[in-house]
Design a protein around this motif. Structure first.
Motif, PDB file in Angstrom:
ATOM      1  N   ALA A 108      79.351  96.000-113.216  1.00 19.94           N
ATOM      2  CA  ALA A 108      79.230  94.243-113.631  1.00 19.94           C
ATOM      3  C   ALA A 108      80.543  92.806-113.929  1.00 19.94           C
ATOM      4  O   ALA A 108      79.897  92.460-113.951  1.00 19.94           O
ATOM      5  CB  ALA A 108      78.196  94.121-115.493  1.00 19.94           C
ATOM      6  N   ILE A 109      80.841  93.946-114.281  1.00 25.40           N
ATOM      7  CA  ILE A 109      82.834  92.586-114.599  1.00 25.40           C
ATOM      8  C   ILE A 109      82.950  92.273-113.353  1.00 25.40           C
ATOM      9  O   ILE A 109      83.104  91.249-113.583  1.00 25.40           O
ATOM     10  CB  ILE A 109      84.118  94.234-115.858  1.00 25.40           C
ATOM     11  CG1 ILE A 109      83.404  94.432-116.503  1.00 25.40           C
ATOM     12  CG2 ILE A 109      84.941  93.175-115.501  1.00 25.40           C
ATOM     13  CD1 ILE A 109      84.201  95.191-116.709  1.00 25.40           C
ATOM     14  N   ALA A 110      83.208  93.562-112.130  1.00 25.19           N
ATOM     15  CA  ALA A 110      83.451  92.378-110.938  1.00 25.19           C
ATOM     16  C   ALA A 110      82.402  91.144-110.374  1.00 25.19           C
ATOM     17  O   ALA A 110      82.820  90.635-109.824  1.00 25.19           O
ATOM     18  CB  ALA A 110      83.703  93.656-109.900  1.00 25.19           C
ATOM     19  N   THR A 111      81.836  91.205-110.896  1.00 25.54           N
ATOM     20  CA  THR A 111      79.876  91.010-110.236  1.00 25.54           C
ATOM     21  C   THR A 111      79.939  89.711-111.102  1.00 25.54           C
ATOM     22  O   THR A 111      80.426  88.443-110.268  1.00 25.54           O
ATOM     23  CB  THR A 111      78.535  91.654-110.575  1.00 25.54           C
ATOM     24  OG1 THR A 111      78.335  92.290-109.800  1.00 25.54           O
ATOM     25  CG2 THR A 111      77.918  90.233-110.360  1.00 25.54           C
ATOM     26  N   GLU A 112      80.851  89.847-112.263  1.00 28.74           N
ATOM     27  CA  GLU A 112      80.955  88.564-112.896  1.00 28.74           C
ATOM     28  C   GLU A 112      82.089  88.101-113.211  1.00 28.74           C
ATOM     29  O   GLU A 112      81.964  86.206-112.296  1.00 28.74           O
ATOM     30  CB  GLU A 112      81.033  89.388-114.588  1.00 28.74           C
ATOM     31  CG  GLU A 112      81.145  87.556-115.887  1.00 28.74           C
ATOM     32  CD  GLU A 112      81.109  88.580-116.930  1.00 28.74           C
ATOM     33  OE1 GLU A 112      82.069  87.932-117.813  1.00 28.74           O
ATOM     34  OE2 GLU A 112      80.322  89.492-117.478  1.00 28.74           O
ATOM     35  N   GLU A 113      83.159  88.823-112.489  1.00 27.78           N
ATOM     36  CA  GLU A 113      84.495  87.744-111.775  1.00 27.78           C
ATOM     37  C   GLU A 113      84.061  87.428-110.445  1.00 27.78           C
ATOM     38  O   GLU A 113      84.801  86.163-110.536  1.00 27.78           O
ATOM     39  CB  GLU A 113      85.509  88.985-111.770  1.00 27.78           C
ATOM     40  CG  GLU A 113      85.904  89.142-113.240  1.00 27.78           C
ATOM     41  CD  GLU A 113      87.221  88.083-114.187  1.00 27.78           C
ATOM     42  OE1 GLU A 113      87.473  87.506-113.510  1.00 27.78           O
ATOM     43  OE2 GLU A 113      86.627  88.225-115.456  1.00 27.78           O
ATOM     44  N   GLN A 114      83.244  87.869-109.751  1.00 34.02           N
ATOM     45  CA  GLN A 114      83.281  87.315-108.514  1.00 34.02           C
ATOM     46  C   GLN A 114      82.210  85.751-108.863  1.00 34.02           C
ATOM     47  O   GLN A 114      82.733  84.465-108.249  1.00 34.02           O
ATOM     48  CB  GLN A 114      82.502  88.010-107.798  1.00 34.02           C
ATOM     49  CG  GLN A 114      83.122  89.423-107.202  1.00 34.02           C
ATOM     50  CD  GLN A 114      82.687  90.124-106.367  1.00 34.02           C
ATOM     51  OE1 GLN A 114      81.157  90.232-106.377  1.00 34.02           O
ATOM     52  NE2 GLN A 114      83.269  91.150-105.310  1.00 34.02           N
ATOM     53  N   VAL A 115      81.346  85.755-109.911  1.00 32.99           N
ATOM     54  CA  VAL A 115      80.411  84.834-109.737  1.00 32.99           C
ATOM     55  C   VAL A 115      81.728  83.041-110.751  1.00 32.99           C
ATOM     56  O   VAL A 115      81.463  82.291-110.035  1.00 32.99           O
ATOM     57  CB  VAL A 115      79.521  85.008-111.615  1.00 32.99           C
ATOM     58  CG1 VAL A 115      78.360  83.984-111.583  1.00 32.99           C
ATOM     59  CG2 VAL A 115      78.551  85.709-110.215  1.00 32.99           C
ATOM     60  N   ARG A 116      83.074  83.199-110.916  1.00 33.80           N
ATOM     61  CA  ARG A 116      83.283  82.837-111.864  1.00 33.80           C
ATOM     62  C   ARG A 116      84.233  82.216-110.532  1.00 33.80           C
ATOM     63  O   ARG A 116      84.676  80.844-111.115  1.00 33.80           O
ATOM     64  CB  ARG A 116      84.093  83.837-112.748  1.00 33.80           C
ATOM     65  CG  ARG A 116      83.840  82.779-114.657  1.00 33.80           C
ATOM     66  CD  ARG A 116      84.947  83.390-115.195  1.00 33.80           C
ATOM     67  NE  ARG A 116      84.266  84.439-116.073  1.00 33.80           N
ATOM     68  CZ  ARG A 116      84.850  85.379-116.393  1.00 33.80           C
ATOM     69  NH1 ARG A 116      85.889  85.623-116.681  1.00 33.80           N
ATOM     70  NH2 ARG A 116      84.139  86.029-117.653  1.00 33.80           N
ATOM     71  N   ALA A 117      84.616  83.107-109.924  1.00 36.13           N
ATOM     72  CA  ALA A 117      85.459  82.439-108.358  1.00 36.13           C
ATOM     73  C   ALA A 117      84.942  81.911-107.938  1.00 36.13           C
ATOM     74  O   ALA A 117      85.083  81.128-107.425  1.00 36.13           O
ATOM     75  CB  ALA A 117      86.684  84.160-107.881  1.00 36.13           C
ATOM     76  N   TYR A 118      83.628  81.834-107.565  1.00 34.63           N
ATOM     77  CA  TYR A 118      82.656  81.028-106.557  1.00 34.63           C
ATOM     78  C   TYR A 118      82.412  79.842-106.855  1.00 34.63           C
ATOM     79  O   TYR A 118      81.463  78.897-106.515  1.00 34.63           O
ATOM     80  CB  TYR A 118      81.464  82.637-105.941  1.00 34.63           C
ATOM     81  CG  TYR A 118      81.106  83.267-104.827  1.00 34.63           C
ATOM     82  CD1 TYR A 118      82.252  82.760-103.467  1.00 34.63           C
ATOM     83  CD2 TYR A 118      81.554  84.672-104.903  1.00 34.63           C
ATOM     84  CE1 TYR A 118      82.911  83.065-103.017  1.00 34.63           C
ATOM     85  CE2 TYR A 118      82.887  84.884-104.548  1.00 34.63           C
ATOM     86  CZ  TYR A 118      82.528  84.733-103.250  1.00 34.63           C
ATOM     87  OH  TYR A 118      83.010  85.862-101.682  1.00 34.63           O
ATOM     88  N   GLY A 119      82.516  80.183-108.235  1.00 37.26           N
ATOM     89  CA  GLY A 119      81.807  78.421-109.059  1.00 37.26           C
ATOM     90  C   GLY A 119      80.835  78.418-110.087  1.00 37.26           C
ATOM     91  O   GLY A 119      79.714  77.574-110.032  1.00 37.26           O
ATOM     92  N   GLY A 120      79.890  79.217-109.438  1.00 40.47           N
ATOM     93  CA  GLY A 120      79.020  79.524-110.332  1.00 40.47           C
ATOM     94  C   GLY A 120      78.392  80.334-109.685  1.00 40.47           C
ATOM     95  O   GLY A 120      77.869  80.845-108.746  1.00 40.47           O
ATOM     96  N   PRO A 121      76.856  81.060-110.270  1.00 39.27           N
ATOM     97  CA  PRO A 121      76.016  82.223-109.691  1.00 39.27           C
ATOM     98  C   PRO A 121      75.245  81.682-108.297  1.00 39.27           C
ATOM     99  O   PRO A 121      74.884  82.003-107.377  1.00 39.27           O
ATOM    100  CB  PRO A 121      75.220  81.984-111.285  1.00 39.27           C
ATOM    101  CG  PRO A 121      74.671  81.530-111.598  1.00 39.27           C
ATOM    102  CD  PRO A 121      76.313  80.446-111.596  1.00 39.27           C
TER     103      PRO A 121
END
Length: 160
Positions: A108-121
């Protein structure tokens, strides 16, 4: 007790009858004594046989009591092993549940960080869809680009 044997006058059988009675009486007394002793011997023999039978049965009773004790101890040992196994299974299950929970939190933390890194959901969803599409094409082993190119005649007269 007679010291001598009285002799009766000729034709007198009374003394002879009395002597016969005395002899018969003495034989009867002796037989009573003999039978009494035989009875005592038979009773003693019966007592002996009973004692021998009890001794034989006692050995079997002792063996069966020991067998019961051994089986009881084996049952207790199996019960303790089962309790230890159950405790081990519970500990392993708790450790596995903890591991799964930690992996889930990490994902969950990794997915949240990836979402932030890509610029949004929306970018994360696009990336996920494209990855799955690429995996589907790879697993299906379908050619994305055609192998044969069909074309018209060119100026040099060669067809491609």
């Amino acid at each position: 007790m007679l010291i001598g044997t009285p002799v009766a006058a000729t034709g007198d059988v009374q003394i002879e009858t009395i002597l016969m009675q005395l002899r018969s009486r003495q034989v009867a007394v002796e037989q009573i004594e003999t039978y009494g002793r035989q009875e005592q011997a038979a009773m003693k023999e019966r007592d002996l046989r009973e004692a021998e039978a009890r001794a034989q049965q006692q050995r079997q009773i002792t063996e069966s009591e020991l067998s019961i004790t051994v089986q009881t101890n084996q049952g207790k040992a199996e019960y303790q092993r089962a309790l230890q196994q159950a405790a081990q299974i519970r500990a392993l299950a708790a450790a596995e549940a903890e591991r799964v929970a930690r992996v889930g939190v990490a994902q969950a933390i990794a997915t949240e960080e990836q979402v932030r890194a890509y610029g949004g959901p929306q970018f994360q969803v696009t990336q996920t869809v494209m990855n799955r599409f690429a995996e589907a094409i790879q697993q299906a082993k379908v050619d994305v680009v055609p192998r044969v190119v069909v074309g018209g005649a060119q100026a040099g007269g060669a067809a491609t």
